[in-house]
Design an enzyme around this catalytic site. Sequence first.
Site, mmCIF file in Angstrom:
data_model
loop_
_atom_site.group_PDB
_atom_site.id
_atom_site.type_symbol
_atom_site.label_atom_id
_atom_site.label_comp_id
_atom_site.label_asym_id
_atom_site.label_seq_id
_atom_site.Cartn_x
_atom_site.Cartn_y
_atom_site.Cartn_z
ATOM 1 N N HIS A 165 40.987 40.146 33.658
ATOM 2 C CA HIS A 165 41.693 41.425 33.789
ATOM 3 C C HIS A 165 41.829 42.084 32.420
ATOM 4 O O HIS A 165 42.200 41.437 31.431
ATOM 5 C CB HIS A 165 43.066 41.209 34.410
ATOM 6 C CG HIS A 165 43.003 40.877 35.868
ATOM 7 N ND1 HIS A 165 43.881 40.004 36.477
ATOM 8 C CD2 HIS A 165 42.163 41.312 36.844
ATOM 9 C CE1 HIS A 165 43.570 39.920 37.766
ATOM 10 N NE2 HIS A 165 42.548 40.700 38.007
ATOM 11 N N GLU A 185 44.953 41.999 30.194
ATOM 12 C CA GLU A 185 45.369 40.632 29.863
ATOM 13 C C GLU A 185 44.535 40.098 28.692
ATOM 14 O O GLU A 185 44.261 38.902 28.579
ATOM 15 C CB GLU A 185 45.252 39.750 31.107
ATOM 16 C CG GLU A 185 46.173 40.236 32.228
ATOM 17 C CD GLU A 185 45.972 39.519 33.558
ATOM 18 O OE1 GLU A 185 45.270 38.481 33.582
ATOM 19 O OE2 GLU A 185 46.514 40.002 34.576
ATOM 20 N N HIS A 208 45.264 33.926 32.693
ATOM 21 C CA HIS A 208 45.728 35.275 32.972
ATOM 22 C C HIS A 208 47.108 35.438 32.333
ATOM 23 O O HIS A 208 47.629 34.541 31.685
ATOM 24 C CB HIS A 208 45.827 35.506 34.487
ATOM 25 C CG HIS A 208 44.514 35.567 35.190
ATOM 26 N ND1 HIS A 208 43.962 36.740 35.664
ATOM 27 C CD2 HIS A 208 43.624 34.584 35.517
ATOM 28 C CE1 HIS A 208 42.804 36.494 36.240
ATOM 29 N NE2 HIS A 208 42.573 35.189 36.177
ATOM 30 N N GLU A 250 49.115 31.543 34.286
ATOM 31 C CA GLU A 250 49.726 32.836 33.970
ATOM 32 C C GLU A 250 50.558 32.699 32.695
ATOM 33 O O GLU A 250 51.697 32.231 32.714
ATOM 34 C CB GLU A 250 50.588 33.318 35.137
ATOM 35 C CG GLU A 250 49.828 33.531 36.440
ATOM 36 C CD GLU A 250 49.010 34.810 36.448
ATOM 37 O OE1 GLU A 250 49.077 35.583 35.466
ATOM 38 O OE2 GLU A 250 48.296 35.043 37.449
#
Length: 397
Positions: free
Chosen positions: A162, A165, A308, A367
Amino acid sequence: MEVSVRLGDSLWYYSQLFELPLPLIMDSNPIEFQSNLRVAETVNIPGYELESYVIQQGDTFWKLSNEYNIPIDAITLVNPSYNPLNLPIGGEIALPRRIKTRLVNGKKEYHYEHLIEDLCKLKKTYPFIKLFKVGESVLGQDLYEIKIGNGPKRVHINGSFHANEWITSGIIMHFLNDYLHALATNTPLRGFYMYPFYHEVTLSIVPMVNPDGVDLVLKGPPESEPYRSNVLTINNGSLDFSNWKANIRGVDLNNQYPAYWEIEKERKEPKEPSPRDYPGDLPLSEPEAIAMAGLTERSDFSRILAFHTQGKEMYWGYMNLEPPEAARIASEFERVSGYKAIQVIDSHAGFRDWYIYKWKRPGFTIELGEGVNPLPLSQFEEIYDNSLGIFLASLYM
């Protein structure tokens, strides 16, 4: 660092002279060097650089060897034209010095140009790493895989699926530099010596899956058409792309994989190119997603970790298809990072989903950090400190 072969030299001798594991030197040079070195050939010595030194009154190689803790023959090797007992005052010689500092500074707005610069520096200094082009982005930017080691356990790590990110790429490159340095200096990371992993693990890293998107977030729209006009239209004319997750065509690369992709296609709100969440018209329609799928198909990875942001949590299950060992690995990741391990979330078509769906092997979405993407660089040290345990556990678990 490069040295010129003398009569009687061998790679084994260089490993002793520079206190390096022989396999690191062997893997830093063409395979034909391993059995037959020829005089005057150039050999790469990983983890070293040549430092210029101006000869002072009274200097000899013996004196400099004692003063700088460098073997006399190492100084002789890199200064073949000098008489070690009669050095000209004011002349310049080279001193082979082990590199002790990081070459990579991941704590910055880490765009594609930074990545290429750092890959070049790391490849030059640690030539035992292997660089492979695994595909191209929509805009033709090369996607690179870095491989280290020769072990049967094949661990894959990636970042920046992404666009906003992008901090994940800097974190991964920071770790890569620390890992290579620890290998070449035989120094520990978190109490672990890295060299055994060189023979136990083949580490694969794609630090930036979505370079066009990262550059869009950090540097603004491209000059080339129709992409400039398209992204401005998708972004409602705004030059603020901080919320952009997709690739340059407005497709979310982590919604592109054939693991119940149809469910995501049906329920995702965007039905056309968007800054985020649009899964495309077909699975694997985008070159970046195709490149990652092809790499995974070819490589037979033992496990994958997709980095991420944000949430300080990790996802490790999919449709109850993950193997029993995934829970054990996730528990260790949780222990060493403080991140919460979550087995099941209502999501499909992600890279990790597809990997577990197809291979039934451990796959993890990590994450990093918490807050609003893109995460601020003020979190960099904390994120790296937390994630370093996960990087290392992925090798020893």
